[in-house]
Scaffold this motif. Structure first.
Motif, PDB file in Angstrom:
ATOM      1  N   MET A   1      -4.987 -23.517   0.578  1.00 20.27           N
ATOM      2  CA  MET A   1      -3.646 -23.929   0.092  1.00 20.27           C
ATOM      3  C   MET A   1      -4.113 -24.618  -1.072  1.00 20.27           C
ATOM      4  SD  MET A   1      -3.353 -28.166   2.818  1.00 20.27           S
ATOM      5  CE  MET A   1      -2.875 -27.041   4.079  1.00 20.27           C
ATOM      6  N   THR A   2      -2.715 -25.314  -1.799  1.00 20.26           N
ATOM      7  CA  THR A   2      -2.767 -25.848  -2.863  1.00 20.26           C
ATOM      8  C   THR A   2      -3.128 -26.947  -2.778  1.00 20.26           C
ATOM      9  OG1 THR A   2      -0.812 -26.051  -2.739  1.00 20.26           O
ATOM     10  CG2 THR A   2      -1.217 -24.026  -3.468  1.00 20.26           C
ATOM     11  N   ASP A   3      -3.368 -27.331  -4.433  1.00 20.65           N
ATOM     12  CA  ASP A   3      -4.156 -29.210  -4.641  1.00 20.65           C
ATOM     13  C   ASP A   3      -2.934 -29.928  -3.813  1.00 20.65           C
ATOM     14  OD1 ASP A   3      -6.882 -28.243  -4.889  1.00 20.65           O
ATOM     15  OD2 ASP A   3      -6.104 -28.271  -7.226  1.00 20.65           O
ATOM     16  N   LEU A   4      -1.672 -29.676  -4.628  1.00 13.96           N
ATOM     17  CA  LEU A   4      -0.687 -30.172  -4.903  1.00 13.96           C
ATOM     18  C   LEU A   4      -0.384 -30.235  -2.814  1.00 13.96           C
ATOM     19  CD1 LEU A   4       1.815 -31.881  -5.696  1.00 13.96           C
ATOM     20  CD2 LEU A   4       2.874 -29.747  -5.631  1.00 13.96           C
ATOM     21  N   LEU A   5      -0.031 -29.135  -2.188  1.00 14.81           N
ATOM     22  CA  LEU A   5       0.321 -29.246  -1.041  1.00 14.81           C
ATOM     23  C   LEU A   5      -0.850 -30.747   0.188  1.00 14.81           C
ATOM     24  CD1 LEU A   5       2.248 -29.032   1.202  1.00 14.81           C
ATOM     25  CD2 LEU A   5       0.232 -27.019   1.623  1.00 14.81           C
ATOM     26  N   GLU A   6      -2.217 -29.924  -0.345  1.00 16.20           N
ATOM     27  CA  GLU A   6      -3.360 -30.868   0.222  1.00 16.20           C
ATOM     28  C   GLU A   6      -3.865 -32.230  -0.306  1.00 16.20           C
ATOM     29  OE1 GLU A   6      -7.410 -29.468  -1.037  1.00 16.20           O
ATOM     30  OE2 GLU A   6      -6.913 -27.206  -0.095  1.00 16.20           O
ATOM     31  N   ARG A   7      -3.266 -32.895  -1.123  1.00 14.68           N
ATOM     32  CA  ARG A   7      -2.368 -33.852  -1.452  1.00 14.68           C
ATOM     33  C   ARG A   7      -1.202 -34.718  -0.660  1.00 14.68           C
ATOM     34  NH1 ARG A   7      -1.224 -34.436  -7.275  1.00 14.68           N
ATOM     35  NH2 ARG A   7       0.618 -35.068  -6.830  1.00 14.68           N
ATOM     36  N   ALA A   8      -0.484 -33.952  -0.265  1.00 19.11           N
ATOM     37  CA  ALA A   8       0.502 -34.354   0.390  1.00 19.11           C
ATOM     38  C   ALA A   8      -0.286 -35.188   1.983  1.00 19.11           C
ATOM     39  CB  ALA A   8       1.086 -33.080   0.134  1.00 19.11           C
ATOM     40  N   VAL A   9      -0.568 -33.330   2.275  1.00 20.81           N
ATOM     41  CA  VAL A   9      -1.198 -33.736   3.465  1.00 20.81           C
ATOM     42  C   VAL A   9      -2.091 -35.466   3.930  1.00 20.81           C
ATOM     43  CG1 VAL A   9      -2.230 -32.949   5.191  1.00 20.81           C
ATOM     44  CG2 VAL A   9      -1.206 -31.448   4.126  1.00 20.81           C
ATOM     45  N   ALA A  10      -2.963 -35.465   2.404  1.00 25.09           N
ATOM     46  CA  ALA A  10      -3.571 -36.178   2.349  1.00 25.09           C
ATOM     47  C   ALA A  10      -2.687 -37.673   2.945  1.00 25.09           C
ATOM     48  CB  ALA A  10      -4.835 -36.485   1.566  1.00 25.09           C
ATOM     49  N   THR A  11      -1.760 -37.545   1.487  1.00 23.29           N
ATOM     50  CA  THR A  11      -1.240 -39.214   1.738  1.00 23.29           C
ATOM     51  C   THR A  11      -0.480 -38.968   3.407  1.00 23.29           C
ATOM     52  OG1 THR A  11      -0.620 -38.708  -0.627  1.00 23.29           O
ATOM     53  CG2 THR A  11       0.922 -40.395   0.157  1.00 23.29           C
ATOM     54  N   ALA A  12       0.239 -37.955   3.573  1.00 18.68           N
ATOM     55  CA  ALA A  12       0.871 -38.028   5.265  1.00 18.68           C
ATOM     56  C   ALA A  12       0.382 -38.791   5.732  1.00 18.68           C
ATOM     57  CB  ALA A  12       1.938 -37.026   5.582  1.00 18.68           C
ATOM     58  N   ARG A  13      -1.026 -38.654   5.681  1.00 22.34           N
ATOM     59  CA  ARG A  13      -2.034 -39.039   6.914  1.00 22.34           C
ATOM     60  C   ARG A  13      -1.828 -40.387   7.343  1.00 22.34           C
ATOM     61  NH1 ARG A  13      -6.197 -34.560   5.481  1.00 22.34           N
ATOM     62  NH2 ARG A  13      -5.826 -33.267   7.635  1.00 22.34           N
ATOM     63  N   GLY A  14      -1.843 -41.186   5.868  1.00 19.70           N
ATOM     64  CA  GLY A  14      -1.669 -42.753   5.808  1.00 19.70           C
ATOM     65  C   GLY A  14       0.032 -43.127   6.424  1.00 19.70           C
ATOM     66  N   LEU A  15       0.693 -42.179   7.173  1.00 20.32           N
ATOM     67  CA  LEU A  15       1.960 -43.109   7.894  1.00 20.32           C
ATOM     68  C   LEU A  15       1.946 -42.820   8.970  1.00 20.32           C
ATOM     69  CD1 LEU A  15       4.169 -40.352   5.734  1.00 20.32           C
ATOM     70  CD2 LEU A  15       3.141 -42.783   4.738  1.00 20.32           C
ATOM     71  N   SER A  16       3.506 -43.655   9.395  1.00 26.14           N
ATOM     72  CA  SER A  16       3.812 -43.884  10.702  1.00 26.14           C
ATOM     73  C   SER A  16       3.034 -42.569  11.216  1.00 26.14           C
ATOM     74  CB  SER A  16       4.716 -44.319  11.227  1.00 26.14           C
ATOM     75  OG  SER A  16       5.949 -43.554  10.635  1.00 26.14           O
ATOM     76  N   PRO A  17       3.403 -42.166  12.609  1.00 26.02           N
ATOM     77  CA  PRO A  17       3.280 -40.727  13.854  1.00 26.02           C
ATOM     78  C   PRO A  17       4.799 -40.448  13.735  1.00 26.02           C
ATOM     79  CG  PRO A  17       1.970 -42.665  14.494  1.00 26.02           C
ATOM     80  CD  PRO A  17       2.807 -42.971  14.246  1.00 26.02           C
ATOM     81  N   GLU A  18       5.133 -41.515  13.410  1.00 26.08           N
ATOM     82  CA  GLU A  18       7.303 -40.946  13.307  1.00 26.08           C
ATOM     83  C   GLU A  18       7.457 -39.990  12.394  1.00 26.08           C
ATOM     84  OE1 GLU A  18       6.576 -43.942  16.363  1.00 26.08           O
ATOM     85  OE2 GLU A  18       5.869 -44.186  13.905  1.00 26.08           O
ATOM     86  N   MET A  19       6.500 -41.070  10.970  1.00 25.65           N
ATOM     87  CA  MET A  19       6.895 -40.339   9.677  1.00 25.65           C
ATOM     88  C   MET A  19       6.001 -38.525   9.512  1.00 25.65           C
ATOM     89  SD  MET A  19       9.055 -41.587   7.464  1.00 25.65           S
ATOM     90  CE  MET A  19       8.925 -40.756   6.611  1.00 25.65           C
ATOM     91  N   GLN A  20       4.857 -38.601   9.663  1.00 18.93           N
ATOM     92  CA  GLN A  20       4.072 -37.452  10.340  1.00 18.93           C
ATOM     93  C   GLN A  20       4.828 -36.337  10.727  1.00 18.93           C
ATOM     94  OE1 GLN A  20      -0.044 -37.907  11.504  1.00 18.93           O
ATOM     95  NE2 GLN A  20      -0.076 -39.932  10.517  1.00 18.93           N
ATOM     96  N   ASP A  21       5.383 -36.710  11.899  1.00 17.41           N
ATOM     97  CA  ASP A  21       6.183 -35.990  12.730  1.00 17.41           C
ATOM     98  C   ASP A  21       7.797 -35.307  11.301  1.00 17.41           C
ATOM     99  OD1 ASP A  21       4.530 -35.973  15.086  1.00 17.41           O
ATOM    100  OD2 ASP A  21       5.910 -36.826  15.857  1.00 17.41           O
TER     101      ASP A  21
END
Length: 82
Positions: A1-21
């Motif tokens: 996984m690229t650094d950018l994708l890892e950063r995006a996933v880490a950021t998404a973890r802080g969002l609501s479950p609906e936004m994550q889905d």
């Protein structure tokens, strides 16, 4: 996984479950794995499957049938749904 994708996933973890889905659906669609945008109930899945069968048979409302529906319910109501 690229650094950018890892950063995006880490950021998404802080969002609501609906936004994550929603993000997950977009990523999966982009990667070629189609996901339903709106999860359907088993009854809705069955209705959709039946509609597909009807479409394959060419079962469509005639113009006269559509005019009767529009006369009864109003043509504008069909186009203002949303």
């Amino acid at each position: 996984m690229t650094d950018l994708l890892e950063r995006a996933v880490a950021t998404a973890r802080g969002l609501s479950p609906e936004m994550q889905d929603e993000i997950a659906r977009l990523v999966l669609a982009y990667a070629g794995e189609e996901q339903s945008v709106i999860p359907l109930t088993p009854e809705e899945e069955a209705d959709l499957a039946e509609s597909d069968v009807e479409e394959a048979r060419g079962d469509f409302a005639t113009e006269d049938e559509m005019r009767a529906i529009w006369a009864k319910y109003g043509q504008r109501s069909f186009f203002s749904m949303g």
